[in-house]
Design a protein around this motif. Structure first.
Motif, PDB file in Angstrom:
ATOM      1  N   LEU A 146      17.741  -4.128  -6.006  1.00 58.55           N
ATOM      2  CA  LEU A 146      17.008  -3.422  -4.953  1.00 58.55           C
ATOM      3  C   LEU A 146      16.728  -4.333  -3.760  1.00 58.55           C
ATOM      4  CD1 LEU A 146      14.457  -1.473  -7.161  1.00 58.55           C
ATOM      5  CD2 LEU A 146      16.379  -0.522  -5.919  1.00 58.55           C
ATOM      6  N   GLY A 147      16.788  -5.639  -3.991  1.00 56.68           N
ATOM      7  CA  GLY A 147      16.400  -6.618  -2.965  1.00 56.68           C
ATOM      8  C   GLY A 147      17.080  -6.410  -1.622  1.00 56.68           C
ATOM      9  N   LEU A 148      18.394  -6.360  -1.610  1.00 62.07           N
ATOM     10  CA  LEU A 148      19.104  -6.258  -0.334  1.00 62.07           C
ATOM     11  C   LEU A 148      18.908  -4.886   0.315  1.00 62.07           C
ATOM     12  CD1 LEU A 148      22.441  -8.200  -0.935  1.00 62.07           C
ATOM     13  CD2 LEU A 148      20.502  -8.857   0.486  1.00 62.07           C
ATOM     14  N   VAL A 186      15.844 -16.264  -2.154  1.00 57.72           N
ATOM     15  CA  VAL A 186      15.885 -16.137  -3.626  1.00 57.72           C
ATOM     16  C   VAL A 186      17.298 -15.808  -4.085  1.00 57.72           C
ATOM     17  CG1 VAL A 186      15.152 -14.709  -5.570  1.00 57.72           C
ATOM     18  CG2 VAL A 186      13.458 -15.558  -3.979  1.00 57.72           C
ATOM     19  N   ASN A 187      17.955 -14.886  -3.387  1.00 60.53           N
ATOM     20  CA  ASN A 187      19.347 -14.574  -3.753  1.00 60.53           C
ATOM     21  C   ASN A 187      20.221 -15.823  -3.691  1.00 60.53           C
ATOM     22  OD1 ASN A 187      18.962 -11.899  -4.278  1.00 60.53           O
ATOM     23  ND2 ASN A 187      19.837 -11.149  -2.357  1.00 60.53           N
ATOM     24  N   SER A 188      20.043 -16.576  -2.602  1.00 60.12           N
ATOM     25  CA  SER A 188      20.868 -17.781  -2.445  1.00 60.12           C
ATOM     26  C   SER A 188      20.606 -18.785  -3.554  1.00 60.12           C
ATOM     27  CB  SER A 188      20.616 -18.428  -1.082  1.00 60.12           C
ATOM     28  OG  SER A 188      21.299 -17.706  -0.093  1.00 60.12           O
ATOM     29  N   ILE A 189      19.373 -18.796  -4.044  1.00 58.00           N
ATOM     30  CA  ILE A 189      19.075 -19.705  -5.157  1.00 58.00           C
ATOM     31  C   ILE A 189      19.660 -19.132  -6.453  1.00 58.00           C
ATOM     32  CG2 ILE A 189      17.248 -20.759  -6.556  1.00 58.00           C
ATOM     33  CD1 ILE A 189      15.439 -20.650  -4.048  1.00 58.00           C
ATOM     34  N   LYS A 190      19.388 -17.831  -6.667  1.00 58.35           N
ATOM     35  CA  LYS A 190      19.840 -17.194  -7.910  1.00 58.35           C
ATOM     36  C   LYS A 190      21.358 -17.253  -8.056  1.00 58.35           C
ATOM     37  CE  LYS A 190      18.064 -12.971  -7.917  1.00 58.35           C
ATOM     38  NZ  LYS A 190      17.481 -11.681  -8.323  1.00 58.35           N
ATOM     39  N   TYR A 191      22.051 -16.960  -6.967  1.00 56.65           N
ATOM     40  CA  TYR A 191      23.511 -16.932  -7.040  1.00 56.65           C
ATOM     41  C   TYR A 191      24.131 -18.208  -6.476  1.00 56.65           C
ATOM     42  CZ  TYR A 191      21.830 -12.256  -7.698  1.00 56.65           C
ATOM     43  OH  TYR A 191      21.098 -11.191  -8.152  1.00 56.65           O
TER      44      TYR A 191
END
Ligand SMILES: Nc1ncnc2c1ncn2[C@@H]1O[C@H](COP(=O)(O)OP(=O)(O)OP(=O)(O)O)[C@@H](O)[C@H]1O
Ligand SMILES: [Mg+2]
Length: 351
Positions: A315-317, A252-257
């Motif tokens: 909070l994800g990471l 999700v992070n890779s998609i978001k950023y």
């Protein structure tokens, strides 16, 4: 130690010498005038007297000094109670002085460090509370805003009613996510979270995560793929649900950023030491070097202004790191600003 040893004895030797000189002189003069002894007798008497007096004073002084210092040393030990006083009993007092100095220094350094850590923790706690309320405020006010507008009359309009209720629901959903994340972090930090270990195929699990996130990726035209063809399963041991969460958070992070028309690539390597390394790579916005060390902190976000359309609570990471560490694994980031990032973690391979 030898230095202290000499010093303590030197004190007794000198003091005994003063007493002897005075004693012998005094007794010599007194006897000379009172008893008028013959010279030879007097000399012999004075030599014996001097010798005995010296020995006696030396022993008494040495002993008394030791007892005196010992009592005080022991009292210090007892007061600060950082060393069992039993350990100093029956040791020469001179050694105790050396030990005491060393222990006091150690004690002081430890206390200083303890105070420093407490100060850092306190600052951290304050920041944490501020962060929590800040994160909760935004969705809470959104929900409140829609509800108030509805009560103020918007609920009479059928289309507005549905729209506002849906928006309020989005806000509530966001609140629920934040609270769930916080709950999980606090459980990890208290050591309250029980992992249920399983054997599973990490390639398959990644495929599941891809399937779940396909829609999200499509919105930015991002391709989710493996870096190679993995025809054989790679079996690992861990809490499947939690590892899925790790993968989902990273993807999700890779998609978001990530950038429009970009890619997210996942790869695996089986290491010699019985671990599997999992890499999640993207060609997104990347992270500046100065921000990398703090990425895994709770609530840490690179862009704090909230100006960016994407972005959660940070909070994800922090959760990802907790989960990986609970599995005795390690997590690692490599990133180049404006080029992309690679997050990798290790997990135990299973036979
Ligand atoms: N793949 C990535 N590329 C670029 N920046 C990233 C990437 N992953 C994380 N970051 C940066 O690290 C920060 C922290 O990430 P983290 O996942 O902890 O929080 P978040 O995504 O903002 O919120 P949450 O995951 O709680 O919804 C992000 O705000 C983002 O700036
Ligand atoms: Mg995230």
């Amino acid at each position: 130690m030898s230095f202290n040893f000499k010093r303590s004895y030197k004190f007794a030797i000198k003091s005994a010498l003063y007493i002897t000189v005075f004693g012998v002189g005094f007794v010599g003069i007194l006897s000379h005038y009172i008893f008028h002894p013959d010279q030879d007798h007097l000399t012999a008497f004075l030599i014996v007297f001097a010798f005995s007096l010296y020995l006696f004073s030396f022993l008494v002084i040495q002993y008394r000094v030791e007892v005196f210092i010992y009592r005080r040393v022991k009292k210090i030990y007892d007061d600060v109670s950082f060393l069992e006083s039993a350990t100093v009993i029956n040791q020469p007092i001179t050694t105790d002085m050396a030990t005491l100095t060393r222990e006091v220094k150690k004690f002081a350094t430890e206390k200083k460090m303890e105070i420093e850590t407490l100060k850092i923790k306190e600052a951290y706690r304050r920041e944490f509370l501020g962060n929590v309320s800040h994160e909760l405020k935004t969705p809470l006010f959104t929900v409140q805003g829609y509800i108030l507008t509805l009560l103020d009359g918007a609920m009479k309009d059928k289309t507005l009613r549905k729209k506002y209720l849906e928006r309020a629901e989005k806000g509530v959903e966001r609140l629920v996510y934040i609270v769930q994340d916080l709950d999980m972090i606090s459980k990890f930090e208290m050591g309250d979270l029980n992992l249920s270990f399983d054997k599973f195929n990490i390639v398959q699990l990644t495929q599941n995560v891809f399937d779940l996130l396909e829609m999200k990726a499509e919105k930015k035209n991002i391709i989710l793929s493996f870096d190679n063809k993995y025809t054989k399963p790679i079996m690992v041991s861990g809490d499947q649900e939690k590892i899925q969460q790790v993968l989902a958070n990273l993807v999700v992070n890779s998609i978001k950023y990530g950038r429009e028309d970009g890619y997210v690539e996942v790869g695996f390597d089986v290491l010699e030491n019985g671990k599997v390394i999992v890499r999640v790579k993207d060609n997104g916005e990347g992270i500046e070097k100065k921000n990398i060390p703090r990425l895994f902190e709770r609530f840490y976000r690179v862009d704090k202004t909230g100006a960016r359309t994407e972005g959660g609570s940070g909070l994800g990471l922090s959760i990802v790191k907790h989960i990986i560490e609970a599995h005795n694994g390690k997590i690692h980031v490599q990133s180049e600003f404006n080029k992309g990032s690679e997050f990798s973690f290790t997990i135990e391979k299973s036979k």
